[in-house]
Motif scaffolding. Structure first.
Motif, PDB file in Angstrom:
ATOM      1  N   PHE A  23     -52.688   0.899  32.162  1.00  0.00           N
ATOM      2  CA  PHE A  23     -51.462   1.250  32.898  1.00  0.00           C
ATOM      3  C   PHE A  23     -50.327   0.281  32.583  1.00  0.00           C
ATOM      4  O   PHE A  23     -49.175   0.662  32.392  1.00  0.00           O
ATOM      5  N   GLY A  24     -50.719  -1.032  32.560  1.00  0.00           N
ATOM      6  CA  GLY A  24     -49.710  -2.025  32.245  1.00  0.00           C
ATOM      7  C   GLY A  24     -49.167  -1.853  30.844  1.00  0.00           C
ATOM      8  O   GLY A  24     -47.964  -1.995  30.607  1.00  0.00           O
ATOM      9  N   LEU A  25     -50.108  -1.536  29.883  1.00  0.00           N
ATOM     10  CA  LEU A  25     -49.669  -1.325  28.510  1.00  0.00           C
ATOM     11  C   LEU A  25     -48.733  -0.114  28.422  1.00  0.00           C
ATOM     12  O   LEU A  25     -47.683  -0.156  27.760  1.00  0.00           O
ATOM     13  N   MET A  26     -49.129   0.944  29.096  1.00  0.00           N
ATOM     14  CA  MET A  26     -48.287   2.168  29.083  1.00  0.00           C
ATOM     15  C   MET A  26     -46.941   1.900  29.739  1.00  0.00           C
ATOM     16  O   MET A  26     -45.885   2.344  29.237  1.00  0.00           O
ATOM     17  N   ALA A  27     -46.985   1.153  30.847  1.00  0.00           N
ATOM     18  CA  ALA A  27     -45.721   0.831  31.524  1.00  0.00           C
ATOM     19  C   ALA A  27     -44.829  -0.017  30.629  1.00  0.00           C
ATOM     20  O   ALA A  27     -43.604   0.162  30.560  1.00  0.00           O
ATOM     21  N   ALA A  28     -45.494  -0.943  29.886  1.00  0.00           N
ATOM     22  CA  ALA A  28     -44.723  -1.794  28.980  1.00  0.00           C
ATOM     23  C   ALA A  28     -44.092  -0.968  27.864  1.00  0.00           C
ATOM     24  O   ALA A  28     -42.934  -1.179  27.477  1.00  0.00           O
ATOM     25  N   VAL A  29     -44.903   0.012  27.339  1.00  0.00           N
ATOM     26  CA  VAL A  29     -44.366   0.864  26.269  1.00  0.00           C
ATOM     27  C   VAL A  29     -43.185   1.692  26.789  1.00  0.00           C
ATOM     28  O   VAL A  29     -42.127   1.800  26.145  1.00  0.00           O
ATOM     29  N   VAL A  30     -43.384   2.306  27.971  1.00  0.00           N
ATOM     30  CA  VAL A  30     -42.304   3.117  28.553  1.00  0.00           C
ATOM     31  C   VAL A  30     -41.073   2.271  28.814  1.00  0.00           C
ATOM     32  O   VAL A  30     -39.931   2.667  28.543  1.00  0.00           O
ATOM     33  N   LEU A  31     -41.297   1.085  29.352  1.00  0.00           N
ATOM     34  CA  LEU A  31     -40.163   0.202  29.635  1.00  0.00           C
ATOM     35  C   LEU A  31     -39.461  -0.207  28.344  1.00  0.00           C
ATOM     36  O   LEU A  31     -38.215  -0.248  28.280  1.00  0.00           O
ATOM     37  N   GLY A  32     -40.279  -0.473  27.296  1.00  0.00           N
ATOM     38  CA  GLY A  32     -39.673  -0.852  26.020  1.00  0.00           C
ATOM     39  C   GLY A  32     -38.830   0.281  25.438  1.00  0.00           C
ATOM     40  O   GLY A  32     -37.715   0.060  24.935  1.00  0.00           O
ATOM     41  N   VAL A  33     -39.404   1.503  25.507  1.00  0.00           N
ATOM     42  CA  VAL A  33     -38.649   2.659  24.997  1.00  0.00           C
ATOM     43  C   VAL A  33     -37.371   2.851  25.797  1.00  0.00           C
ATOM     44  O   VAL A  33     -36.283   3.137  25.258  1.00  0.00           O
ATOM     45  N   GLY A  34     -37.472   2.697  27.101  1.00  0.00           N
ATOM     46  CA  GLY A  34     -36.290   2.858  27.950  1.00  0.00           C
ATOM     47  C   GLY A  34     -35.224   1.815  27.626  1.00  0.00           C
ATOM     48  O   GLY A  34     -34.023   2.137  27.551  1.00  0.00           O
ATOM     49  N   LEU A  35     -35.690   0.567  27.452  1.00  0.00           N
ATOM     50  CA  LEU A  35     -34.729  -0.486  27.125  1.00  0.00           C
ATOM     51  C   LEU A  35     -34.071  -0.233  25.764  1.00  0.00           C
ATOM     52  O   LEU A  35     -32.878  -0.462  25.581  1.00  0.00           O
ATOM     53  N   PHE A  36     -34.902   0.258  24.802  1.00  0.00           N
ATOM     54  CA  PHE A  36     -34.363   0.545  23.464  1.00  0.00           C
ATOM     55  C   PHE A  36     -33.314   1.670  23.540  1.00  0.00           C
ATOM     56  O   PHE A  36     -32.241   1.582  22.938  1.00  0.00           O
ATOM     57  N   ALA A  37     -33.669   2.728  24.308  1.00  0.00           N
ATOM     58  CA  ALA A  37     -32.735   3.847  24.452  1.00  0.00           C
ATOM     59  C   ALA A  37     -31.455   3.396  25.163  1.00  0.00           C
ATOM     60  O   ALA A  37     -30.331   3.802  24.801  1.00  0.00           O
ATOM     61  N   TYR A  38     -31.643   2.574  26.180  1.00  0.00           N
ATOM     62  CA  TYR A  38     -30.467   2.064  26.902  1.00  0.00           C
ATOM     63  C   TYR A  38     -29.577   1.243  25.986  1.00  0.00           C
ATOM     64  O   TYR A  38     -28.347   1.385  25.984  1.00  0.00           O
ATOM     65  N   GLN A  39     -30.220   0.384  25.164  1.00  0.00           N
ATOM     66  CA  GLN A  39     -29.451  -0.444  24.243  1.00  0.00           C
ATOM     67  C   GLN A  39     -28.726   0.414  23.202  1.00  0.00           C
ATOM     68  O   GLN A  39     -27.573   0.152  22.855  1.00  0.00           O
ATOM     69  N   MET A  40     -29.429   1.461  22.721  1.00  0.00           N
ATOM     70  CA  MET A  40     -28.802   2.358  21.761  1.00  0.00           C
ATOM     71  C   MET A  40     -27.603   3.074  22.399  1.00  0.00           C
ATOM     72  O   MET A  40     -26.550   3.258  21.764  1.00  0.00           O
ATOM     73  N   GLY A  41     -27.751   3.487  23.630  1.00  0.00           N
ATOM     74  CA  GLY A  41     -26.641   4.136  24.331  1.00  0.00           C
ATOM     75  C   GLY A  41     -25.446   3.208  24.489  1.00  0.00           C
ATOM     76  O   GLY A  41     -24.284   3.615  24.310  1.00  0.00           O
ATOM     77  N   ILE A  42     -25.781   1.941  24.833  1.00  0.00           N
ATOM     78  CA  ILE A  42     -24.709   0.956  24.969  1.00  0.00           C
ATOM     79  C   ILE A  42     -23.974   0.775  23.646  1.00  0.00           C
ATOM     80  O   ILE A  42     -22.732   0.730  23.583  1.00  0.00           O
ATOM     81  N   GLU A  43     -24.743   0.687  22.544  1.00  0.00           N
ATOM     82  CA  GLU A  43     -24.130   0.510  21.235  1.00  0.00           C
ATOM     83  C   GLU A  43     -23.275   1.726  20.861  1.00  0.00           C
ATOM     84  O   GLU A  43     -22.179   1.579  20.284  1.00  0.00           O
ATOM     85  N   GLN A  44     -23.795   2.920  21.150  1.00  0.00           N
ATOM     86  CA  GLN A  44     -23.021   4.126  20.850  1.00  0.00           C
ATOM     87  C   GLN A  44     -21.732   4.164  21.665  1.00  0.00           C
ATOM     88  O   GLN A  44     -20.663   4.543  21.156  1.00  0.00           O
ATOM     89  N   LEU A  45     -21.824   3.785  22.945  1.00  0.00           N
ATOM     90  CA  LEU A  45     -20.625   3.754  23.780  1.00  0.00           C
ATOM     91  C   LEU A  45     -19.617   2.747  23.244  1.00  0.00           C
ATOM     92  O   LEU A  45     -18.399   3.000  23.233  1.00  0.00           O
ATOM     93  N   LYS A  46     -20.136   1.575  22.804  1.00  0.00           N
ATOM     94  CA  LYS A  46     -19.229   0.594  22.230  1.00  0.00           C
ATOM     95  C   LYS A  46     -18.554   1.129  20.975  1.00  0.00           C
ATOM     96  O   LYS A  46     -17.347   0.957  20.773  1.00  0.00           O
ATOM     97  N   GLY A  47     -19.375   1.789  20.093  1.00  0.00           N
ATOM     98  CA  GLY A  47     -18.792   2.351  18.874  1.00  0.00           C
ATOM     99  C   GLY A  47     -17.749   3.419  19.180  1.00  0.00           C
ATOM    100  O   GLY A  47     -16.682   3.474  18.550  1.00  0.00           O
ATOM    101  N   ARG A  48     -18.085   4.291  20.152  1.00  0.00           N
ATOM    102  CA  ARG A  48     -17.131   5.340  20.532  1.00  0.00           C
ATOM    103  C   ARG A  48     -15.869   4.737  21.130  1.00  0.00           C
ATOM    104  O   ARG A  48     -14.752   5.210  20.876  1.00  0.00           O
ATOM    105  N   ASP A  49     -16.023   3.692  21.919  1.00  0.00           N
ATOM    106  CA  ASP A  49     -14.859   3.044  22.513  1.00  0.00           C
ATOM    107  C   ASP A  49     -13.955   2.446  21.428  1.00  0.00           C
ATOM    108  O   ASP A  49     -12.725   2.565  21.485  1.00  0.00           O
ATOM    109  N   ILE A  50     -14.578   1.820  20.429  1.00  0.00           N
ATOM    110  CA  ILE A  50     -13.792   1.255  19.324  1.00  0.00           C
ATOM    111  C   ILE A  50     -13.060   2.346  18.570  1.00  0.00           C
ATOM    112  O   ILE A  50     -11.862   2.223  18.229  1.00  0.00           O
ATOM    113  N   THR A  51     -13.789   3.480  18.310  1.00  0.00           N
ATOM    114  CA  THR A  51     -13.163   4.604  17.594  1.00  0.00           C
ATOM    115  C   THR A  51     -11.985   5.159  18.377  1.00  0.00           C
ATOM    116  O   THR A  51     -10.905   5.437  17.819  1.00  0.00           O
ATOM    117  N   LEU A  52     -12.188   5.326  19.692  1.00  0.00           N
ATOM    118  CA  LEU A  52     -11.112   5.856  20.529  1.00  0.00           C
ATOM    119  C   LEU A  52      -9.921   4.909  20.555  1.00  0.00           C
ATOM    120  O   LEU A  52      -8.756   5.344  20.515  1.00  0.00           O
TER     121      LEU A  52
END
Length: 241
Positions: A23-52
């Motif tokens: 369970f802990g391993l699965m939670a860690a994987v899910v949390l890692g994926v979530g953090l990665f997706a969140y970071q990717m979203g942040i980067e995309q928002l930053k890129g879009r903000d720069i473009t705008l």
């Protein structure tokens, strides 16, 4: 009995620990994926903000350029309007109109015909409002028409020194048939001829005016419709120039 119970409890603990670990391993994987997706979203928002921001800056520069161009065009339009008004005033001031335009055209024609400019200037300078003229002489004569060509037509002035003749279009009766006399509502052609062959022609609908200079005299003629078939002519003879 004690050993079997111990093994059972140990296996139970192992299963619990294994489940918790999974369970802990699965939670860690899910949390890692979530953090990665969140970071990717942040980067995309930053890129879009720069473009705008870049697009906004480009649009702002274009807007400033268009505003500058519009200001320059407005200034050019005002300058053109001012220049046009100046040219119109200058045109009205410098280009002759009315009688002055007619005189300018006559001067140009005389100069083009080879008349000396000094001669023209002398004639104009000698012209006076008060003229030395003889009493007017009035006569009448008939015009030749397509049906009236025979016989002597015309009249003379200054003891036969000047001959006046003319021709016109036939008038029509109520039935539309042509008559021998001329139609005063149609253009006529009148020729004035002096001794030596000097002549001038007046063409148009009566009344007409024409002048002819012979030696040191200017003859001014006025032609008007008279009684049927006749043209009344008045001649003034004045010293020239």
């Amino acid at each position: 009995m004690t050993l079997g119970r111990y093994d059972y409890e140990r296996r139970y603990r192992r299963r619990v620990l294994s489940g918790v670990g999974k369970f802990g391993l699965m939670a860690a994987v899910v949390l890692g994926v979530g953090l990665f997706a969140y970071q990717m979203g942040i980067e995309q928002l930053k890129g879009r903000d720069i473009t705008l921001r870049e697009e906004i800056a480009a649009l702002s520069r274009q807007k400033a350029e268009f505003e500058l161009l519009a200001t320059q065009m407005q200034h050019a339009a005002r300058t053109a309007e001012s220049r046009s008004a100046e040219l119109e005033v200058r045109l009205q001031r410098e280009v002759p109109t009315g009688e002055l335009a007619r005189l300018s055209q006559l001067l140009a024609e005389r100069l083009k015909g080879g008349l000396d400019a000094n001669r023209l200037a002398f004639i104009i300078s000698q012209a006076q409002a008060q003229r030395n003229c003889q009493p007017a002489d009035s006569k009448r004569f008939t015009l030749t028409t397509p049906l009236l060509k025979g016989g002597a037509r015309g009249t003379t002035f200054s003891n036969g020194a000047i001959t006046v003749t003319g021709e016109g279009q036939s008038a029509h009766n109520a039935q539309g048939n042509p008559e021998s006399w001329f139609d005063p509502g149609q253009p006529v052609t009148i020729k004035i001829t002096g001794i030596g062959g000097k002549s001038t022609v007046a063409t148009g609908v009566l009344p007409l005016h024409q002048s002819l200079v012979i030696d040191n005299n200017e003859y001014r003629f006025t032609f008007a419709p008279g009684q049927r078939s006749f043209v009344d002519v008045t001649a003034d003879r004045c010293a020239y120039p």
